[in-house]
Design an enzyme around this catalytic site. Sequence first.
Site, PDB file in Angstrom:
ATOM      1  CG  HIS A   1       4.010  -1.751  -2.456  1.00  0.00           C
ATOM      2  ND1 HIS A   1       2.871  -2.272  -3.006  1.00  0.00           N
ATOM      3  CD2 HIS A   1       4.898  -2.770  -2.460  1.00  0.00           C
ATOM      4  CE1 HIS A   1       3.061  -3.536  -3.333  1.00  0.00           C
ATOM      5  NE2 HIS A   1       4.292  -3.860  -3.012  1.00  0.00           N
TER       6      HIS A   1
ATOM      7  CG  ASP B   1       1.243  -9.052   2.489  1.00  0.00           C
ATOM      8  OD1 ASP B   1       1.699  -8.256   3.326  1.00  0.00           O
ATOM      9  OD2 ASP B   1       1.444  -8.947   1.258  1.00  0.00           O
TER      10      ASP B   1
ATOM     11  CE1 TYR C   1       1.421  -6.914  -4.350  1.00  0.00           C
ATOM     12  CE2 TYR C   1       0.255  -8.228  -2.723  1.00  0.00           C
ATOM     13  CZ  TYR C   1       1.412  -7.633  -3.166  1.00  0.00           C
ATOM     14  OH  TYR C   1       2.553  -7.757  -2.428  1.00  0.00           O
TER      15      TYR C   1
ATOM     16  CE  LYS D   1       2.915  -5.618   0.897  1.00  0.00           C
ATOM     17  NZ  LYS D   1       1.829  -6.514   0.432  1.00  0.00           N
TER      18      LYS D   1
END
Length: 283
Positions: free
Chosen positions: A110, A47, A52, A77
């Site tokens: 998200h 994931d 990120y 996401k």
Amino acid sequence: MKSLNDCYTLHNGVKIPCVGFGTFLTPNEEVCEAVKSAVKVGYRHIDTAAVYGNEVGVGQGIKECGVPREELFITSKLWNSEQGYETTLAAFEKTMKDLGLEYLDLYLIHWPIPNHHKDDWQELNAGTWKAFEELYKAGRIRAIGVSNFMPHHLEPLMKVAEIKPMVNQLEYHPAFHQDETVPYCNEHNILVESWGPLMQGKAFSNELLKEVAAKYGKSIAQICIRWELQKGILPLPKSVHEDRMANNADVFNFNISDEDMAYIDTLGKIGRLSEHPDNFNID
């Protein structure tokens, strides 16, 4: 679930491994080795997310892990600032380029309400979802879903959706049970995934969890992850240490009793540890 790679089945028939490997806060320069270690331990569900900042490293880890792509389940996401039909399509292409993949197994919105969009978030969600559905129909994504959506976020989306969400990834752990959202998702056959299953690290200092872990001869992390699995939730623990990855995955040789499950449930009064989705103000 009897092993790390036993699967839940989404409402479109796609199978998703019951424990995922999270990469939140793992820097791009470290995440390649972390992904390779996770795959070595036995994880097949990875994931990540655009925000990120590590999709390139995740993609490199996938490429170098030695396991065929079709044996892996990869999630990313869409970030808040990219919501909307055209921007979603462009953001997806960037994610695919960064990951170096031809398809995604799961793509999620998200957060429901992007910053500065308190008045038009439903329209943004609808445009985003239209793009998700097109990508899904084109075979670019095997499953589509959301993250951090509560029922009052899901309901307007469900009214305009041709294809309903298959997954909702939520903050969920022994201290916060999402008592409104989880039953709603269960009613609509939306699988709940858990981010922060170890209470953002706070589980390790919790006296009740220490007590239960000692009773079963297990780590606190194993107790939290097992508790989630017995609730029918898909946990996404994270670590950059291979021994901890292995420990987090070793949760299939014991069961927590009904009495102890209820005892752990009493932690739910602690509540949410992160931002409320209605007030998430990060661009």
